[in-house]
Design an enzyme around this catalytic site. Structure first.
Site, PDB file in Angstrom:
ATOM      1  N   LYS A  10      65.292  46.895  25.469  1.00  0.00           N
ATOM      2  CA  LYS A  10      65.971  46.103  26.503  1.00  0.00           C
ATOM      3  C   LYS A  10      67.107  45.318  25.869  1.00  0.00           C
ATOM      4  CE  LYS A  10      65.690  41.977  28.208  1.00  0.00           C
ATOM      5  NZ  LYS A  10      67.111  41.794  28.523  1.00  0.00           N
TER       6      LYS A  10
ATOM      7  N   SER B 205      67.043  33.739  20.830  1.00  0.00           N
ATOM      8  CA  SER B 205      66.915  32.296  20.607  1.00  0.00           C
ATOM      9  C   SER B 205      65.499  31.925  20.146  1.00  0.00           C
ATOM     10  CB  SER B 205      67.230  31.562  21.909  1.00  0.00           C
ATOM     11  OG  SER B 205      66.315  31.957  22.903  1.00  0.00           O
TER      12      SER B 205
ATOM     13  N   GLY C  47      61.892  33.296  21.501  1.00  0.00           N
ATOM     14  CA  GLY C  47      61.069  33.916  20.456  1.00  0.00           C
ATOM     15  C   GLY C  47      59.708  33.246  20.341  1.00  0.00           C
TER      16      GLY C  47
ATOM     17  N   GLU D 166      63.319  37.461  15.153  1.00  0.00           N
ATOM     18  CA  GLU D 166      64.504  36.971  14.434  1.00  0.00           C
ATOM     19  C   GLU D 166      65.202  35.989  15.367  1.00  0.00           C
ATOM     20  OE1 GLU D 166      64.515  37.572  11.496  1.00  0.00           O
ATOM     21  OE2 GLU D 166      63.664  39.536  11.124  1.00  0.00           O
TER      22      GLU D 166
ATOM     23  N   CYS E 234      73.915  34.606  14.167  1.00  0.00           N
ATOM     24  CA  CYS E 234      72.737  33.822  13.787  1.00  0.00           C
ATOM     25  C   CYS E 234      72.922  33.255  12.387  1.00  0.00           C
ATOM     26  CB  CYS E 234      71.494  34.689  13.850  1.00  0.00           C
ATOM     27  SG  CYS E 234      71.681  36.196  12.913  1.00  0.00           S
TER      28      CYS E 234
ATOM     29  N   GLN F  36      77.396  30.541  27.678  1.00  0.00           N
ATOM     30  CA  GLN F  36      77.779  30.121  26.328  1.00  0.00           C
ATOM     31  C   GLN F  36      78.876  29.054  26.386  1.00  0.00           C
ATOM     32  OE1 GLN F  36      75.462  30.886  24.106  1.00  0.00           O
ATOM     33  NE2 GLN F  36      77.187  30.995  22.717  1.00  0.00           N
TER      34      GLN F  36
ATOM     35  N   GLU G 139      71.179  24.298  17.373  1.00  0.00           N
ATOM     36  CA  GLU G 139      72.062  25.459  17.227  1.00  0.00           C
ATOM     37  C   GLU G 139      73.093  25.448  18.343  1.00  0.00           C
ATOM     38  OE1 GLU G 139      70.523  29.432  18.071  1.00  0.00           O
ATOM     39  OE2 GLU G 139      71.491  30.174  16.254  1.00  0.00           O
TER      40      GLU G 139
HETATM   41  P1  NAD Z   1      68.077  34.914  24.197  1.00  0.00           P
HETATM   42  O1  NAD Z   1      66.829  34.406  23.565  1.00  0.00           O
HETATM   43  O2  NAD Z   1      68.570  34.234  25.405  1.00  0.00           O
HETATM   44  O3  NAD Z   1      67.906  36.447  24.608  1.00  0.00           O
HETATM   45  C1  NAD Z   1      67.558  37.436  23.664  1.00  0.00           C
HETATM   46  C2  NAD Z   1      66.933  38.613  24.398  1.00  0.00           C
HETATM   47  O4  NAD Z   1      65.680  38.176  24.941  1.00  0.00           O
HETATM   48  C3  NAD Z   1      67.753  39.124  25.584  1.00  0.00           C
HETATM   49  O5  NAD Z   1      67.614  40.506  25.703  1.00  0.00           O
HETATM   50  C4  NAD Z   1      67.094  38.421  26.758  1.00  0.00           C
HETATM   51  O6  NAD Z   1      67.293  39.071  27.988  1.00  0.00           O
HETATM   52  C5  NAD Z   1      65.644  38.478  26.329  1.00  0.00           C
HETATM   53  N1  NAD Z   1      64.779  37.501  26.993  1.00  0.00           N
HETATM   54  C6  NAD Z   1      65.129  36.353  27.612  1.00  0.00           C
HETATM   55  N2  NAD Z   1      64.022  35.742  28.111  1.00  0.00           N
HETATM   56  C7  NAD Z   1      62.967  36.530  27.782  1.00  0.00           C
HETATM   57  C8  NAD Z   1      61.572  36.431  27.998  1.00  0.00           C
HETATM   58  N3  NAD Z   1      61.040  35.411  28.654  1.00  0.00           N
HETATM   59  N4  NAD Z   1      60.775  37.415  27.511  1.00  0.00           N
HETATM   60  C9  NAD Z   1      61.288  38.452  26.817  1.00  0.00           C
HETATM   61  N5  NAD Z   1      62.622  38.594  26.587  1.00  0.00           N
HETATM   62  C10 NAD Z   1      63.444  37.648  27.063  1.00  0.00           C
HETATM   63  O7  NAD Z   1      69.176  34.961  23.025  1.00  0.00           O
HETATM   64  P2  NAD Z   1      70.715  35.359  23.157  1.00  0.00           P
HETATM   65  O8  NAD Z   1      71.413  34.226  23.838  1.00  0.00           O
HETATM   66  O9  NAD Z   1      70.835  36.729  23.715  1.00  0.00           O
HETATM   67  O10 NAD Z   1      71.162  35.442  21.618  1.00  0.00           O
HETATM   68  C11 NAD Z   1      71.559  34.345  20.881  1.00  0.00           C
HETATM   69  C12 NAD Z   1      70.436  33.863  19.998  1.00  0.00           C
HETATM   70  O11 NAD Z   1      69.998  34.940  19.173  1.00  0.00           O
HETATM   71  C13 NAD Z   1      70.847  32.770  19.041  1.00  0.00           C
HETATM   72  O12 NAD Z   1      69.843  31.791  19.004  1.00  0.00           O
HETATM   73  C14 NAD Z   1      70.943  33.481  17.700  1.00  0.00           C
HETATM   74  O13 NAD Z   1      70.760  32.644  16.582  1.00  0.00           O
HETATM   75  C15 NAD Z   1      69.872  34.488  17.825  1.00  0.00           C
HETATM   76  N6  NAD Z   1      70.074  35.603  16.906  1.00  0.00           N
HETATM   77  C16 NAD Z   1      69.269  35.694  15.807  1.00  0.00           C
HETATM   78  C17 NAD Z   1      69.446  36.726  14.898  1.00  0.00           C
HETATM   79  C18 NAD Z   1      68.567  36.836  13.682  1.00  0.00           C
HETATM   80  O14 NAD Z   1      68.537  37.903  13.081  1.00  0.00           O
HETATM   81  N7  NAD Z   1      67.840  35.803  13.299  1.00  0.00           N
HETATM   82  C19 NAD Z   1      70.457  37.668  15.095  1.00  0.00           C
HETATM   83  C20 NAD Z   1      71.267  37.553  16.233  1.00  0.00           C
HETATM   84  C21 NAD Z   1      71.050  36.507  17.140  1.00  0.00           C
END
Ligand code: NAD
Length: 484
Positions: free
Chosen positions: A174, A228, A232, A249, A283, A330, A384
């Site tokens: 997804k 996020s 997570g 991650e 990230c 954002q 963050e």
């Molecule tokens: P997000 O947590 O909003 O979404 C990430 C994914 O999770 C998306 O596909 C989203 O639709 C899905 N999601 C949202 N709610 C969910 C739920 N309740 N259950 C399951 N899945 C769900 O993050 P984002 O805004 O897409 O990305 C930015 C974040 O990602 C930042 O915090 C960044 O630091 C982090 N990030 C971390 C890494 C790493 O390797 N550590 C790499 C890239 C991004």
């Protein structure tokens, strides 16, 4: 209008919701790019069922055959570089050279993980008993959920899917609803590469609607999530009582330390790359520069001058050096943090506002922003921001700089700039992160080493490197006596 469908059991199909969501260009909110399926739980259940049925045969398929199919996908990706690069820039906003770098990184990581399949054996060890064979082997898990963010829509999808499939699992991927087009293109090529039905499935939609099914479905043996920390950790809570493996991650608040003896030009260049590449939406972005007192004002001045010189523009314009941020959520969130920084009393040195005039008017553009005199008590130093906002903090000495660097719930990446090997070594030992750098940008990585954070930045085995594929397996210790 481009219509994206779900890819389930080898078929492109509409969501049973009958609904789609429009996706707009972050550089021009009047330009609709595509419509993606607004999937619901039943769509994910269908994908899970297809993946479950495909699993036994895929798990039995010899690794070289799985590798050959993945290699075909890789070749198709290489042949479609231009389309991938343009798609990432269109839907994410990052500039073309950043999308090219993401593409190259995705190719290298995928290539490495295909090779990892050949190395996924265990060790044969001498037994305590005569005639007994004792060895360790690894086995695929079953169906895995792969949940990806919008900031690296291609690289993160490949970083998860290639190791999951080479290790013999089937998957449901997804993508973020902010960036569905890049993974749809990946699955178009996967379909052309001739994978068996149901091995890899693709479902678009909002995490708040289908996330729980991806996490809680009884078929799911592992979840690899990047996003996020908030989402997570909520996933970690949901699976706590189950045998589902997790690889999370999550966010970061990455420090780059500049000691008084550092090569300041190089340190400042690395901080600029870390802070403003991809509009600060990595990230592993540098979000805090911690500078030893004797060179503090010099570094603040150098950073300020360079930030003011960044050419912001549409990512498709080769002259642009920083694109828009990824979308309206954002944009609002970053601007909110900029106001918080001003209220908290940080010294605004550059930017500090949205860009709304002329060709910026229709996009989500924010001026590269530098706050100096930031302290660890401020929210802009603790939370963050995930945007083009750099916090500069003063440290009294080396010990103080390490202390400030570690004063965060996150533990993803860090860097120190110094010519003193002993201090560099101490920093490596004491920095509480999963990726540590010396005289390098915080975001630097190579595919053969693990990629993942500690503290509230990560859970489970890290991605990439040797654990990338290992995560998607379970271990089995075998004791075999050939004769009864
Ligand atoms: P997000 O947590 O909003 O979404 C990430 C994914 O999770 C998306 O596909 C989203 O639709 C899905 N999601 C949202 N709610 C969910 C739920 N309740 N259950 C399951 N899945 C769900 O993050 P984002 O805004 O897409 O990305 C930015 C974040 O990602 C930042 O915090 C960044 O630091 C982090 N990030 C971390 C890494 C790493 O390797 N550590 C790499 C890239 C991004």
């Amino acid at each position: 209008m481009l219509i994206l469908k779900n890819y389930i059991d080898g078929q492109w199909i509409d969501s049973i919701s009958g609904k789609r969501t429009q996706k707009f260009n972050p550089a021009n909110r009047e330009e609709a790019l595509c419509e993606a399926q607004a999937s619901v739980a039943q769509d994910v259940e269908r994908a899970m069922s297809a993946a479950s049925q495909a699993f036994p045969a895929w798990a039995r398929t010899p690794v070289p055959q799985r590798a050959a199919l993945l290699q075909q996908l890789l070749e198709k990706m290489k042949a479609n570089e231009t389309e991938f690069v343009r798609t990432v820039t269109l839907e994410n906003g990052k500039i073309l050279r950043e999308s090219r770098a993401e593409f190259q990184s995705a190719i290298k990581e995928a290539d490495y993980q295909i090779g990892q399949g050949r190395r996924l054996g265990g060790a044969h060890v001498p037994s305590e008993q005569p005639g007994l064979l004792a060895y360790m082997t690894r086995q695929p898990l079953g169906v895995v959920s792969l949940i990806t963010p919008w900031n690296f829509p291609l690289n993160v999808a490949c970083r998860k899917m290639f190791p999951a499939l080479i290790a013999g699992n089937t998957c449901v991927l997804k993508p973020s609803d902010v960036t569905p087009m890049t993974s749809a293109l990946l699955f178009k090529l996967l379909n052309e590469a001739g994978f068996p039905r149901g091995v890899a499935n693709f479902v678009t939609g909002r995490g708040s609607v289908i996330g729980d099914t991806l996490v809680n479905h009884p078929s799911v043996r592992a979840i690899s999530f990047t996003g996020s920390t908030e989402v997570g950790l909520s996933i970690a809570g949901k699976v706590a009582g189950r045998s589902t493996k997790i690889q999370l991650e999550m966010g970061g608040k990455n420090p780059l330390v500049v000691l008084a003896d550092a090569n300041l030009e190089r340190a400042v260049d690395a901080a600029m790359i870390g802070a403003f590449s991809c509009s600060g939406q990595w990230c592993t972005s540098t979000s805090r520069v911690i500078v030893e007192a004797p060179v503090y004002e010099t570094v603040v001045e150098m950073l300020t001058q360079k930030a003011k010189a960044i050419a912001v523009g549409n990512g498709l314009d080769e002259a642009a050096r920083m694109g828009p941020v990824a979308g309206p959520d954002q944009y609002e969130s970053i601007l909110k943090y900029i106001e918080i920084g001003k209220r908290e009393g940080a010294r605004l040195c550059a930017g500090g506002h949205a860009l709304r005039e002329g060709h910026f008017a229709r996009g989500y553009f924010i001026a590269p922003t530098i706050f100096a005199d930031v302290t660890s008590a401020m929210r802009i130093a603790r939370e963050e921001i995930f945007g083009p906002v750099l916090c500069v903090m003063k440290a009294n000495d080396f010990e103080d700089s390490v202390c400030i660097a570690n004063e965060t719930i996150f533990g993803l990446a860090s860097s120190v700039f110094t010519q003193d090997l002993a201090k560099a070594q101490r920093f490596i030992e004491e920095s509480q992160v999963g990726l540590c750098h010396v005289n390098m940008p915080t975001a630097f990585k190579e595919p053969q080493l693990e990629f993942g954070g500690i503290k509230e930045s990560g859970r489970g085995l890290p991605e990439a490197g040797t654990t990338g594929a290992e995560f998607f397996t379970s271990h089995k210790a075998v004791y075999l006596r050939p004769l009864s």
